[in-house]
Design an enzyme around this catalytic site. Structure first.
Site, mmCIF file in Angstrom:
data_model
loop_
_atom_site.group_PDB
_atom_site.id
_atom_site.type_symbol
_atom_site.label_atom_id
_atom_site.label_comp_id
_atom_site.label_asym_id
_atom_site.label_seq_id
_atom_site.Cartn_x
_atom_site.Cartn_y
_atom_site.Cartn_z
ATOM 1 N N TRP A 61 -5.577 84.384 98.776
ATOM 2 C CA TRP A 61 -4.668 84.209 97.649
ATOM 3 C C TRP A 61 -5.233 83.198 96.680
ATOM 4 O O TRP A 61 -6.145 82.431 97.009
ATOM 5 C CB TRP A 61 -3.233 83.889 98.092
ATOM 6 C CG TRP A 61 -3.016 82.660 98.949
ATOM 7 C CD1 TRP A 61 -3.958 81.938 99.624
ATOM 8 C CD2 TRP A 61 -1.759 82.040 99.217
ATOM 9 N NE1 TRP A 61 -3.371 80.909 100.297
ATOM 10 C CE2 TRP A 61 -2.019 80.933 100.072
ATOM 11 C CE3 TRP A 61 -0.453 82.294 98.840
ATOM 12 C CZ2 TRP A 61 -1.003 80.100 100.536
ATOM 13 C CZ3 TRP A 61 0.557 81.457 99.308
ATOM 14 C CH2 TRP A 61 0.280 80.377 100.141
ATOM 15 N N ASN A 62 -4.683 83.225 95.460
ATOM 16 C CA ASN A 62 -5.172 82.371 94.384
ATOM 17 C C ASN A 62 -4.004 81.696 93.679
ATOM 18 O O ASN A 62 -2.891 82.222 93.653
ATOM 19 C CB ASN A 62 -5.904 83.206 93.321
ATOM 20 C CG ASN A 62 -7.080 83.973 93.872
ATOM 21 O OD1 ASN A 62 -8.059 83.391 94.309
ATOM 22 N ND2 ASN A 62 -6.972 85.301 93.869
ATOM 23 N N HIS A 73 0.101 90.291 75.954
ATOM 24 C CA HIS A 73 1.250 89.411 76.171
ATOM 25 C C HIS A 73 2.373 89.700 75.183
ATOM 26 O O HIS A 73 2.202 90.434 74.216
ATOM 27 C CB HIS A 73 0.825 87.946 76.113
ATOM 28 C CG HIS A 73 0.438 87.462 74.746
ATOM 29 N ND1 HIS A 73 -0.867 87.476 74.291
ATOM 30 C CD2 HIS A 73 1.175 86.934 73.728
ATOM 31 C CE1 HIS A 73 -0.911 86.982 73.063
ATOM 32 N NE2 HIS A 73 0.318 86.664 72.688
ATOM 33 N N ASP A 75 5.330 88.081 72.752
ATOM 34 C CA ASP A 75 5.771 86.917 71.977
ATOM 35 C C ASP A 75 7.297 86.912 71.912
ATOM 36 O O ASP A 75 7.914 87.871 71.422
ATOM 37 C CB ASP A 75 5.271 86.997 70.525
ATOM 38 C CG ASP A 75 3.779 86.721 70.375
ATOM 39 O OD1 ASP A 75 3.136 86.283 71.336
ATOM 40 O OD2 ASP A 75 3.279 86.946 69.247
ATOM 41 N N HIS A 79 8.735 81.447 69.952
ATOM 42 C CA HIS A 79 7.315 81.118 69.784
ATOM 43 C C HIS A 79 7.061 80.471 68.422
ATOM 44 O O HIS A 79 6.136 79.690 68.271
ATOM 45 C CB HIS A 79 6.486 82.397 69.938
ATOM 46 C CG HIS A 79 5.016 82.233 69.734
ATOM 47 N ND1 HIS A 79 4.310 81.149 70.206
ATOM 48 C CD2 HIS A 79 4.104 83.029 69.108
ATOM 49 C CE1 HIS A 79 3.030 81.295 69.888
ATOM 50 N NE2 HIS A 79 2.885 82.401 69.212
ATOM 51 N N HIS A 206 4.134 86.500 62.644
ATOM 52 C CA HIS A 206 4.845 85.562 63.519
ATOM 53 C C HIS A 206 6.057 84.976 62.799
ATOM 54 O O HIS A 206 7.165 84.934 63.339
ATOM 55 C CB HIS A 206 3.916 84.425 63.953
ATOM 56 C CG HIS A 206 2.910 84.812 64.994
ATOM 57 N ND1 HIS A 206 1.684 85.338 64.691
ATOM 58 C CD2 HIS A 206 2.960 84.749 66.350
ATOM 59 C CE1 HIS A 206 1.022 85.581 65.813
ATOM 60 N NE2 HIS A 206 1.765 85.234 66.825
HETATM 61 MN MN MN Z 1 1.233 85.391 71.088
#
Ligand code: MN
Length: 256
Positions: A61-62, A73, A75, A79, A206
């Protein structure tokens, strides 16, 4: 048969196929670079805890280290300062994580100009052919940028800064404030164009999307495998309490 059992049968028969829109996560996954005076996001990194050895004889495992905005990903509204009182990533309603999506393909124009910016008229022209943008769905912008899987090629910087496609400020405002979509998905490391630091407002996707309680998806792959209309996107960010975003597994369902 119920709608859900019909759906399960369609998955099993291949009438509906699942397409992975997610970039693999590793130390090599490209990340956003900001001007040096700002804080920087971190590359994805694995830290081994044990691997069938003295530290854990029967198990591997890590730990992992990553920015919230690393790789493919999601947002969240909080954000950006324009959405600072909006939802954190854990508070995005789960009903919004499964939504219809349309794909607008600008890859030819981006091939000719890496700084290409989508304008409102481009979206109106697409709507004239395909119908209106989906109410409560995703606007996915295909640029061909998913072929750029190295840091250098994804950022595409020279002495004048990064060069990658996006939306003009006015188009970003229109998508956020006038269109019915819940958010926008892109193939680049962020939703804004590489040169958007100098737009008015800076980073308009954004600024306007988060300020309108809308969402962003980044570093999507395989948009070329989706139809212009009719796909359903499942986006699965981690419910990081108070977080501004999260790496996400993003899948598309496509009817054959
Ligand atoms: Mn982002």
């Amino acid at each position: 048969m119920s709608a859900l059992s019909d759906f399960a049968a369609a998955l099993a028969s291949g009438a509906i196929s699942v397409i992975d829109l997610t970039a693999p996560l590793s130390e090599a996954t490209p990340i956003l670079e900001l001007p040096p005076e700002f804080g920087q996001t971190q590359q994805f990194q694995l830290e081994e805890i044990s691997r069938y050895d003295d530290r854990g004889p029967a198990w591997y495992w890590n730990n992992f280290h990553t920015g919230e905005h690393t790789g493919t990903h999601f947002d969240a509204p909080n954000h950006w300062v324009t959405g600072k009182d909006g939802a954190d990533i854990a508070s995005v309603p789960v009903g919004k994580l499964i939504a219809p999506a349309v794909v607008l393909d600008f890859s030819d124009r981006v091939a000719a100009d890496p700084d290409f910016l989508v304008e409102i008229d481009d979206i109106k022209a697409w709507e004239a052919e395909h119908g209106p943008l989906p109410d409560g769905g995703w606007l996915l912008v295909r640029t061909g940028w998913d072929a750029r899987t190295t840091q250098e090629s994804a950022i595409n910087a020279n002495e004048t800064g990064p060069h990658s496609p996006g939306l003009s400020a006015e188009c970003a405002r229109w998508v956020a404030q006038e269109s019915p979509v819940l958010g926008m998905g892109v193939e680049t490391v962020g939703t804004d164009a590489g040169a958007a630091h100098s737009f008015d407002p800076a980073f308009p996707c954004h600024s306007y999307l988060m300020g309108s309680d809308k969402y962003g998806l980044t570093q999507l792959q395989n948009l070329a495998s989706l139809p212009a209309t009719g796909a359903v996107v499942i986006a699965g960010p981690l419910p990081i309490v108070t977080g501004s975003g999260s790496p996400a597994r993003v899948l598309a369902l496509v009817e054959r």
